[in-house]
Design a protein around this motif. Sequence first.
Motif, PDB file in Angstrom:
ATOM      1  N   GLN A   5      13.881  -3.426  11.502  1.00  0.00           N
ATOM      2  CA  GLN A   5      14.972  -3.381  10.511  1.00  0.00           C
ATOM      3  C   GLN A   5      14.673  -2.303   9.456  1.00  0.00           C
ATOM      4  N   THR A   6      14.515  -1.075   9.906  1.00  0.00           N
ATOM      5  CA  THR A   6      14.322   0.039   8.970  1.00  0.00           C
ATOM      6  C   THR A   6      15.270   1.158   9.373  1.00  0.00           C
ATOM      7  N   CYS A   7      15.575   2.024   8.396  1.00  0.00           N
ATOM      8  CA  CYS A   7      16.508   3.122   8.674  1.00  0.00           C
ATOM      9  C   CYS A   7      15.872   4.170   9.583  1.00  0.00           C
ATOM     10  N   VAL A   8      14.536   4.179   9.645  1.00  0.00           N
ATOM     11  CA  VAL A   8      13.855   5.169  10.476  1.00  0.00           C
ATOM     12  C   VAL A   8      13.361   4.557  11.797  1.00  0.00           C
ATOM     13  N   ALA A   9      13.831   3.350  12.111  1.00  0.00           N
ATOM     14  CA  ALA A   9      13.398   2.689  13.347  1.00  0.00           C
ATOM     15  C   ALA A   9      13.882   3.470  14.568  1.00  0.00           C
ATOM     16  N   GLN A  64       7.428  -2.358  14.757  1.00  0.00           N
ATOM     17  CA  GLN A  64       6.810  -3.511  14.089  1.00  0.00           C
ATOM     18  C   GLN A  64       7.130  -3.520  12.604  1.00  0.00           C
ATOM     19  N   ARG A  65       7.328  -2.330  12.019  1.00  0.00           N
ATOM     20  CA  ARG A  65       7.649  -2.269  10.585  1.00  0.00           C
ATOM     21  C   ARG A  65       8.992  -2.976  10.369  1.00  0.00           C
ATOM     22  N   GLY A  66       8.945  -4.053   9.630  1.00  0.00           N
ATOM     23  CA  GLY A  66      10.192  -4.761   9.316  1.00  0.00           C
ATOM     24  C   GLY A  66      10.928  -5.264  10.543  1.00  0.00           C
ATOM     25  N   ALA A  82       8.658  -1.558  -1.785  1.00  0.00           N
ATOM     26  CA  ALA A  82       8.484  -0.096  -1.698  1.00  0.00           C
ATOM     27  C   ALA A  82       9.745   0.685  -2.073  1.00  0.00           C
ATOM     28  N   MET A  83      10.936   0.131  -1.769  1.00  0.00           N
ATOM     29  CA  MET A  83      12.138   0.906  -2.096  1.00  0.00           C
ATOM     30  C   MET A  83      12.424   0.901  -3.593  1.00  0.00           C
ATOM     31  N   ILE A  84      11.952  -0.140  -4.296  1.00  0.00           N
ATOM     32  CA  ILE A  84      12.069  -0.120  -5.763  1.00  0.00           C
ATOM     33  C   ILE A  84      11.040   0.856  -6.327  1.00  0.00           C
ATOM     34  N   ILE A  85       9.797   0.700  -5.877  1.00  0.00           N
ATOM     35  CA  ILE A  85       8.711   1.493  -6.467  1.00  0.00           C
ATOM     36  C   ILE A  85       8.893   2.989  -6.182  1.00  0.00           C
ATOM     37  N   ARG A  86       9.356   3.330  -4.969  1.00  0.00           N
ATOM     38  CA  ARG A  86       9.518   4.760  -4.647  1.00  0.00           C
ATOM     39  C   ARG A  86      10.472   5.443  -5.631  1.00  0.00           C
ATOM     40  N   LYS A  87      11.546   4.741  -5.976  1.00  0.00           N
ATOM     41  CA  LYS A  87      12.518   5.317  -6.920  1.00  0.00           C
ATOM     42  C   LYS A  87      11.988   5.221  -8.361  1.00  0.00           C
ATOM     43  N   PRO A 128       8.985  14.669   1.326  1.00  0.00           N
ATOM     44  CA  PRO A 128      10.328  14.397   0.784  1.00  0.00           C
ATOM     45  C   PRO A 128      11.126  13.543   1.762  1.00  0.00           C
ATOM     46  N   PHE A 129      11.235  12.253   1.496  1.00  0.00           N
ATOM     47  CA  PHE A 129      11.892  11.305   2.400  1.00  0.00           C
ATOM     48  C   PHE A 129      13.404  11.380   2.178  1.00  0.00           C
ATOM     49  N   GLY A 130      14.161  11.568   3.260  1.00  0.00           N
ATOM     50  CA  GLY A 130      15.619  11.570   3.125  1.00  0.00           C
ATOM     51  C   GLY A 130      16.299  12.191   4.323  1.00  0.00           C
ATOM     52  N   LEU A 146      21.450   9.252  -2.006  1.00  0.00           N
ATOM     53  CA  LEU A 146      21.765   8.182  -1.063  1.00  0.00           C
ATOM     54  C   LEU A 146      20.844   8.271   0.138  1.00  0.00           C
ATOM     55  N   GLU A 147      20.165   7.172   0.416  1.00  0.00           N
ATOM     56  CA  GLU A 147      19.332   7.106   1.630  1.00  0.00           C
ATOM     57  C   GLU A 147      19.993   6.056   2.515  1.00  0.00           C
ATOM     58  N   LEU A 148      20.726   6.546   3.526  1.00  0.00           N
ATOM     59  CA  LEU A 148      21.634   5.667   4.274  1.00  0.00           C
ATOM     60  C   LEU A 148      21.135   5.419   5.697  1.00  0.00           C
ATOM     61  N   ASP A 159       0.844  -1.206   0.000  1.00  0.00           N
ATOM     62  CA  ASP A 159       0.000   0.000   0.000  1.00  0.00           C
ATOM     63  C   ASP A 159       0.884   1.263   0.000  1.00  0.00           C
ATOM     64  N   TYR A 160       1.975   1.174   0.749  1.00  0.00           N
ATOM     65  CA  TYR A 160       2.945   2.290   0.811  1.00  0.00           C
ATOM     66  C   TYR A 160       3.541   2.526  -0.592  1.00  0.00           C
ATOM     67  N   ALA A 161       3.941   1.433  -1.253  1.00  0.00           N
ATOM     68  CA  ALA A 161       4.501   1.542  -2.609  1.00  0.00           C
ATOM     69  C   ALA A 161       3.469   2.155  -3.550  1.00  0.00           C
ATOM     70  N   TRP A 216      16.864  -5.095   1.169  1.00  0.00           N
ATOM     71  CA  TRP A 216      15.933  -6.197   1.428  1.00  0.00           C
ATOM     72  C   TRP A 216      14.827  -5.811   2.403  1.00  0.00           C
ATOM     73  N   ASN A 217      14.965  -4.682   3.114  1.00  0.00           N
ATOM     74  CA  ASN A 217      13.980  -4.434   4.182  1.00  0.00           C
ATOM     75  C   ASN A 217      12.624  -3.959   3.649  1.00  0.00           C
ATOM     76  N   PHE A 218      12.638  -3.350   2.450  1.00  0.00           N
ATOM     77  CA  PHE A 218      11.372  -3.024   1.766  1.00  0.00           C
ATOM     78  C   PHE A 218      11.544  -3.482   0.314  1.00  0.00           C
ATOM     79  N   PRO A 219      11.415  -4.804   0.063  1.00  0.00           N
ATOM     80  CA  PRO A 219      11.750  -5.334  -1.264  1.00  0.00           C
ATOM     81  C   PRO A 219      10.897  -4.733  -2.372  1.00  0.00           C
ATOM     82  N   PHE A 228      20.750   4.927  -4.270  1.00  0.00           N
ATOM     83  CA  PHE A 228      21.034   3.775  -3.402  1.00  0.00           C
ATOM     84  C   PHE A 228      20.330   3.953  -2.065  1.00  0.00           C
ATOM     85  N   THR A 229      19.735   2.880  -1.579  1.00  0.00           N
ATOM     86  CA  THR A 229      19.249   2.840  -0.200  1.00  0.00           C
ATOM     87  C   THR A 229      19.972   1.692   0.481  1.00  0.00           C
ATOM     88  N   GLY A 230      20.660   1.994   1.570  1.00  0.00           N
ATOM     89  CA  GLY A 230      21.409   0.949   2.270  1.00  0.00           C
ATOM     90  C   GLY A 230      22.302   1.553   3.339  1.00  0.00           C
TER      91      GLY A 230
HETATM   92  C1  SIN Z   1      14.227   2.507   5.004  1.00  0.00           C
HETATM   93  O1  SIN Z   1      14.306   1.861   6.016  1.00  0.00           O
HETATM   94  O2  SIN Z   1      15.196   2.618   4.255  1.00  0.00           O
HETATM   95  C2  SIN Z   1      12.963   3.203   4.526  1.00  0.00           C
HETATM   96  C3  SIN Z   1      11.950   3.306   5.560  1.00  0.00           C
HETATM   97  C4  SIN Z   1      10.677   3.983   5.111  1.00  0.00           C
HETATM   98  O3  SIN Z   1      10.448   4.310   3.950  1.00  0.00           O
HETATM   99  O4  SIN Z   1       9.877   4.227   6.008  1.00  0.00           O
END
Ligand code: SIN
Length: 468
Positions: free
Chosen positions: A266-270, A261-263, A139-144, A437-439, A233-235, A92-94, A134-137, A210-212
């Motif tokens: 295992q997310t960059c915004v955890a 709970q999201r992932g 949404a991270m493709i679709i967002r870009k 604007p996510f970043g 780069l979204e690091l 749904d996010y994607a 791998w954490n958003f297999p 790149f997201t990683g």
């Molecule tokens: C991420 O963990 O890289 C993305 C997280 C998000 O879109 O909420």
Amino acid sequence: MNSTTHLPISTFNVYNSVTHDCLATLTNVTEKDIEAMISAAVIRYHIPSTGQERQQMLVALHEQLTEYRYELATIISKESGKTLSDALAEIDYANQYLAWFAPLAESMDEPIEVADKIEVWREPVGVVGAITPWNFPCAMIIRKLAAAIAAGCPFVVKPSELTPLTALKIKMYTETAGWDKGWFAVLVSNQNAAVGQRLTTDPRIAKFTFTGSTRVGKLLNAQCATSLKRVSLELGGNAPMLVLADADIELAVTQCVANKQRGTGQTCVAVNRIYVAAAVADAFTQALVEKVNALTKGDPLHPDTQVGHMITLDAANKTHNRVQQAIAQGAKVLCGGTYQAGSSYYPHTVLSHVQHDDDVVCDEIFGPLYPIITIDDAGLTNDAVIQRMLKCANDTQAGLAAYVFSRDKNVILQSQRQLQYGMVGCNTAVLGNAAAPFGGIKQSGFGREGGRLGLDDFTHLKYIKPNA
Ligand code: SIN
């Protein structure tokens, strides 16, 4: 052709994160495959397309993702270990991004500025190379991808070798949706360094995204410099959560657990570290433990399950080692903290008595841990407490996301100004929104994905001076 890469014919297995069964054996892309995919993307780039045509492509993919939502969610859940409901939420996010960028595609057909006898046009920057995690297999493709297609940029992606089946399904949906093959290519490989080198050094790729991890992002950025690519780069992050004495504790706890709970954290915004004013530390901690204990455990594919597994056995093992290290540094485990060797499951684990300079606070955890740092507020004004918390929050090289909970509008205002982060959640810890604007800033990277300015990273500007 880039002569430095070496990609012989070989295969690799993709595993179910939970059962560890082999889901598929895939063939690594060869140099010849990559060459063919990039050449097709370059040809596609030079064929004129209208914004309206690309809008329709995005709408058609949205329809596919909606129709095959359960099919795709099941693949995501198996590959990544996230719960089915989390995987559905990811789709749904994607889809939000496809819906967001579809109308923006048409904006490419008009100048963005007409003033004093000049025109300014956005143009697609060229072929985009991407590496996604791998954490958003999905949404991270679709967002870009959504932003790239809206702008008019063909897109060549290397998904994580841990979750390539989702990427291959998305590719299949684009074909069913009638996309010309040159718009989107998926490079399946576990030869990360060689494929990364290829995407970052081929001069026909104009932009790289790149997201990683921050460590890998720096290497890729350096490689991109040789052909002066546009880079975003979204690091990694190290998100602080500030809970002031006047915060709505129930809200703070609910948001914190929803975030983790999201992932499975295992997310960059955890949320990585929770600073709580001493006056409410006991109430917050008790409510958090209750909430975590109430989460429904079980098979991630069961629709009621609320706790996912981690991506690999190694990830679960590392998380357990972090907990042991935290205990050695003085932390107390209030729930969770037990680990069964040979499983990728790690329980949500609340840690109290954590100090600001403990390793579990300084490092990005990337797992379901909740380290609580109590901020002594005895004899301090509210202002002094918030300053102490903000100082702790900003004491990191990361700058992706931060969260603040308070009922005081001035505290919220002051925090949102002073927090050195690309994204600040005020009385919320769930940020994802296609309109935003996510970043990040600092060593969390640069560039933005989504929002009204989301086309910026995929376009360059051309100034036209029409004949007077
Ligand atoms: C991420 O963990 O890289 C993305 C997280 C998000 O879109 O909420």
